[in-house]
Design a protein around this motif. Structure first.
Motif, PDB file in Angstrom:
ATOM      1  N   LEU A  20       0.845  -1.185   0.000  1.00  0.00           N
ATOM      2  CA  LEU A  20       0.000   0.000   0.000  1.00  0.00           C
ATOM      3  C   LEU A  20       0.880   1.235   0.000  1.00  0.00           C
ATOM      4  CD1 LEU A  20      -2.750   1.285   0.158  1.00  0.00           C
ATOM      5  CD2 LEU A  20      -2.561   1.238   2.622  1.00  0.00           C
ATOM      6  N   ALA A  21       1.791   1.313   0.941  1.00  0.00           N
ATOM      7  CA  ALA A  21       2.653   2.478   0.999  1.00  0.00           C
ATOM      8  C   ALA A  21       3.703   2.267   2.052  1.00  0.00           C
ATOM      9  CB  ALA A  21       1.831   3.719   1.338  1.00  0.00           C
ATOM     10  N   GLY A  37       3.590   1.313  -5.326  1.00  0.00           N
ATOM     11  CA  GLY A  37       2.543   1.939  -4.551  1.00  0.00           C
ATOM     12  C   GLY A  37       1.308   1.066  -4.586  1.00  0.00           C
ATOM     13  N   GLN A  38       0.143   1.642  -4.301  1.00  0.00           N
ATOM     14  CA  GLN A  38      -1.067   0.838  -4.157  1.00  0.00           C
ATOM     15  C   GLN A  38      -1.405   0.073  -5.425  1.00  0.00           C
ATOM     16  OE1 GLN A  38      -4.455   3.011  -2.822  1.00  0.00           O
ATOM     17  NE2 GLN A  38      -5.581   1.191  -2.286  1.00  0.00           N
ATOM     18  N   SER A  91       0.777   5.754  -1.876  1.00  0.00           N
ATOM     19  CA  SER A  91      -0.432   5.191  -2.455  1.00  0.00           C
ATOM     20  C   SER A  91      -0.690   5.744  -3.850  1.00  0.00           C
ATOM     21  CB  SER A  91      -1.623   5.481  -1.537  1.00  0.00           C
ATOM     22  OG  SER A  91      -2.804   4.952  -2.069  1.00  0.00           O
ATOM     23  N   THR A  92      -0.587   7.066  -4.011  1.00  0.00           N
ATOM     24  CA  THR A  92      -0.879   7.689  -5.299  1.00  0.00           C
ATOM     25  C   THR A  92       0.144   8.764  -5.660  1.00  0.00           C
ATOM     26  OG1 THR A  92      -2.405   9.205  -4.178  1.00  0.00           O
ATOM     27  CG2 THR A  92      -3.357   7.245  -5.210  1.00  0.00           C
ATOM     28  N   ASP A 144       1.710   6.315   3.086  1.00  0.00           N
ATOM     29  CA  ASP A 144       0.558   6.392   2.193  1.00  0.00           C
ATOM     30  C   ASP A 144       0.517   7.720   1.445  1.00  0.00           C
ATOM     31  OD1 ASP A 144      -2.346   5.521   1.431  1.00  0.00           O
ATOM     32  OD2 ASP A 144      -2.542   7.551   2.233  1.00  0.00           O
ATOM     33  N   MET A 196       1.716   2.817   6.625  1.00  0.00           N
ATOM     34  CA  MET A 196       0.649   3.609   6.019  1.00  0.00           C
ATOM     35  C   MET A 196       0.554   4.987   6.661  1.00  0.00           C
ATOM     36  SD  MET A 196      -3.333   2.610   5.432  1.00  0.00           S
ATOM     37  CE  MET A 196      -4.407   3.671   4.458  1.00  0.00           C
ATOM     38  N   ARG A 301       1.470  -4.770   2.051  1.00  0.00           N
ATOM     39  CA  ARG A 301       0.357  -4.293   2.868  1.00  0.00           C
ATOM     40  C   ARG A 301       0.149  -5.171   4.096  1.00  0.00           C
ATOM     41  NH1 ARG A 301      -5.560  -2.359   0.724  1.00  0.00           N
ATOM     42  NH2 ARG A 301      -6.490  -1.992   2.750  1.00  0.00           N
TER      43      ARG A 301
END
Length: 336
Positions: A20-21, A37-38, A91-92, A144, A196, A301
């Motif tokens: 996830l991060a 990343g995610q 994540s993004t 994250d 996260m 994750r």
């Protein structure tokens, strides 16, 4: 290329299958490195950084339109003079540092991840992160939606989302430009990792610190109280931390005695200790097979991976997507 080095370079990519991060890398990495990343991945080799996957917020850095995906690798549009040597992905969003320590970030900026001084507008191409004059990046990590850098001045810098205190600055106010984190006892950071909404650093005094979210005991200080400033992880007496990794709500350390310790959430076996139920507020040893010597570790994750001296990889935790690579989709409460 040796078997160990090849396996070491792939370890991060394997963790990325469910990451996830929690990315961490350092400048002294081999010529090829991967970080995930995610739902996006970047890959660096021979001075080129490629990425593919989800590009909803421009996190591929290729200049492609937002809210799109890419099924094949494309070049991240770093400046021609920028040779990526370290990469971290949230994540993004993602960011990279070059051999000279220059840092560029791209993707989502909802929480100030791009360190531009303002929030909101994402960037589908890399933008320069302004560290203080004369300071270059030695090591990078991403949560994250927050970023961490060890600077050449020996200070820990971070920016981005701080809703859980993951910036370690004594408040939950996010910041949109790099600022410093003060470790206790005058310690200087030399290894960093991020979960996260939590972060971790090994100090020059040999102490492992943590801060941020703690709902599952991921700070490892025998509590579930979050902390907006660094606190000591309650490692067993005499244990010296060497390498660290962090997952969604769990964390890991490879100690100088060759033992891997884990703490936090354990609902799918990610602590690697079958005697633990539901989680641990303090570090417990991962039950690796006898005779196994771990030399590196990475976390996704809810899945964890260890590279051994013999070039083997052991994994445990969540396996619902087959991310443990053992030919099953069964969660593993012990390393396989």
């Amino acid at each position: 290329m040796s078997k160990n080095r090849s396996s070491h370079k792939m370890l991060t990519a394997m963790a990325g299958a469910a990451l996830l991060a929690c990315a961490v890398t350092q400048l002294a990495v081999p010529s090829a490195a991967q970080v995930t990343g995610q739902a996006h991945r970047t890959r660096g080799a021979a001075g080129v950084l490629d990425s593919w996957g989800n590009n909803f917020s421009g996190q591929l850095g290729t200049g492609a339109p937002l809210r799109t995906t890419a099924a094949t690798p494309a070049k991240v549009l770093l400046p021609p003079e920028m040779t990526p040597a370290a990469v971290a992905g949230g994540s993004t969003f993602a960011f990279a540092a070059g051999p000279g320590g220059a840092v560029y970030a791209w993707g989502d900026n909802l929480h100030g991840q791009l360190a531009t001084g303002r929030i909101g507008q994402p960037s589908p191409v890399p933008v320069k992160v302004s560290l203080p004059d004369g300071v270059s990046a030695l090591s990078v990590a991403a949560g994250d939606s927050s970023a961490y850098v060890i600077g050449s001045d020996g200070k820990l810098y971070d920016w981005g989302n701080n809703k859980s205190g993951q910036l370690g600055i004594g408040s939950t106010k996010s910041r949109y430009r790099p600022g410093t984190v003060q470790l206790p006892d005058g310690a200087r950071p030399y290894v960093i990792a991020a979960g996260m909404y939590s972060a971790y650093a090994i100090g020059s005094n040999g102490v492992l610190y943590s801060w941020g979210q703690n709902d599952a005991g991921q700070l490892g200080n025998d509590s579930i109280t979050p902390s907006t400033t660094p606190v000591r992880v309650a490692l067993p007496s005499g244990v010296t931390p060497v390498k660290i990794a962090a997952g969604l709500s769990d964390a890991y350390v490879l100690a100088s005695n060759g033992t891997v310790y884990a703490w936090g959430d354990d609902h799918v076996g990610q602590l690697g200790n079958s005697t633990v139920k539901y989680g641990s507020l303090t570090p417990v040893p991962v039950l690796l097979p006898s005779g196994v010597t771990p030399i590196a570790l990475a976390s996704g994750r809810n899945s964890v991976y260890v590279l051994t001296k013999d070039g083997l990889i052991y994994a445990w935790g969540d396996n619902g997507e087959g991310q443990l690579g053992d030919g099953t989709r069964d969660n593993r409460f012990l390393p396989v």
